[in-house]
Scaffold this active site. Structure first.
Site, PDB file in Angstrom:
ATOM      1  CG  ASP A 260      10.985 -20.111  -4.187  1.00 62.25           C
ATOM      2  OD1 ASP A 260      10.210 -19.434  -4.881  1.00 62.25           O
ATOM      3  OD2 ASP A 260      10.779 -21.309  -3.913  1.00 62.25           O
TER       4      ASP A 260
ATOM      5  CG  ASP B 152      16.760 -22.444  -4.107  1.00 65.71           C
ATOM      6  OD1 ASP B 152      15.872 -23.318  -4.040  1.00 65.71           O
ATOM      7  OD2 ASP B 152      16.719 -21.379  -3.470  1.00 65.71           O
TER       8      ASP B 152
ATOM      9  CD  GLU C   5      -2.804 -31.024  14.560  1.00 62.52           C
ATOM     10  OE1 GLU C   5      -2.759 -30.546  13.401  1.00 62.52           O
ATOM     11  OE2 GLU C   5      -1.784 -31.322  15.201  1.00 62.52           O
ATOM     12  NE  ARG C   6     -10.417 -24.511  17.246  1.00 63.61           N
ATOM     13  CZ  ARG C   6     -10.003 -23.273  17.608  1.00 63.61           C
ATOM     14  NH1 ARG C   6      -9.947 -22.293  16.713  1.00 63.61           N
ATOM     15  NH2 ARG C   6      -9.668 -23.036  18.856  1.00 63.61           N
TER      16      ARG C   6
ATOM     17  CB  SER D  51      12.858 -25.697  -5.706  1.00 61.17           C
ATOM     18  OG  SER D  51      12.049 -24.893  -4.891  1.00 61.17           O
ATOM     19  CB  SER D  52      12.721 -25.966  -0.213  1.00 58.55           C
ATOM     20  OG  SER D  52      13.990 -26.404   0.197  1.00 58.55           O
TER      21      SER D  52
ATOM     22  CG  ASP E 174      18.167 -18.133  -1.825  1.00 57.02           C
ATOM     23  OD1 ASP E 174      17.377 -17.500  -1.109  1.00 57.02           O
ATOM     24  OD2 ASP E 174      17.918 -19.280  -2.249  1.00 57.02           O
TER      25      ASP E 174
ATOM     26  CD  GLU F 110      12.818 -17.852  -0.006  1.00 58.29           C
ATOM     27  OE1 GLU F 110      11.929 -17.579   0.824  1.00 58.29           O
ATOM     28  OE2 GLU F 110      13.323 -18.978  -0.114  1.00 58.29           O
TER      29      GLU F 110
END
Length: 240
Positions: free
Chosen positions: A13, A11, A73-74, A119-120, A178, A20
């Protein structure tokens, strides 16, 4: 005795780059101004290791509970854009996790072992960190973001994707993670998973959470990881 892994999937981050923790206090203060009662610890426990879409869905649900209705949404876009900008304002404070460079030098010397980042992060942000901190020569093209797959962690997709790109079976991979979400993803991929608690965001019970998620072992520093890889290599050489 052969080396027990064909590939190591890192990973990014919180494992390679200490990102993070960046802007967490400011993020908690920002959310407090929008009705959230979350501490930095709450933020870590809820969202660490998640892909953006899962993070956004969780944040939207929590915001709806605060508003007593679905956020339109806004107003939700304003909330999440403000949160992201709040954290990015501190990105200049990011550093490599202590010991990353020594660990990667050691790993590069492991015979027959391939390495990748899984990674995400979005690919653009991931590439920026890999290049900014000089890690591109280590990983080359094997820097994989969850942008490549249908489902983010804790689904196994990104680790299965990285293993395929490296040309190895996922069961022969070691995942270094992590976050509990990342550990769960590695377990679901049938890889061996080791937890890591050397990032600045890790809580006192972080190791316990990683074990509960399925990590076989947990390491507090990259020095410990480097020593373990050295021991594994020494045992391999002694057996040949």
């Amino acid at each position: 005795m052969s080396f027990p892994f064909d590939a190591i999937l890192f990973d990014c981050d919180g494992v390679l780059v200490d990102s993070e923790v960046v802007g967490l206090e400011d993020a908690a203060a920002y959310l407090s101004g929008h009705g959230f009662a979350w501490t930095t610890e709450d933020f870590i426990r809820r969202f660490s290791g998640m892909r953006y879409d899962r993070f956004a869905a969780g944040l939207r649900e929590a915001y709806g509970q605060i508003l007593g209705r679905d956020a339109d949404e806004r107003e939700f876009e304003e909330l999440i854009d403000g949160l992201i900008e709040t954290r990015r304002a501190k990105r200049h404070t990011m550093t490599l996790v202590t010991g990353t460079e020594d660990l990667l030098r050691m790993v590069q010397g492991l015979p027959g072992v391939r390495i990748a980042v899984a990674s995400s992060s979005g690919q653009a942000f991931l590439d920026d960190k890999i290049d900014r901190y000089g890690l591109r020569p280590v990983f080359g093209q094997h820097v994989y973001s969850a942008d490549h797959v249908s489902h983010g962690k804790p689904a196994p997709d990104i680790f299965l994707f990285a293993a395929t790109r490296l040309g190895v079976a996922a069961e022969r991979c070691l995942v270094i993670e992590d976050s509990a979400h990342g550990v769960a993803a590695g377990v679901a991929a049938e890889a061996t998973v080791w937890g890591f608690t050397g990032g600045g965001h890790c809580l006192p019970d972080h190791a316990e959470a990683l074990i509960d998620a399925g990590a076989e072992r947990v390491f507090a520093t990259h020095e410990q990881l480097t020593d373990e890889f050295t021991n594994l290599l020494s045992r391999r050489e002694a057996a040949t």
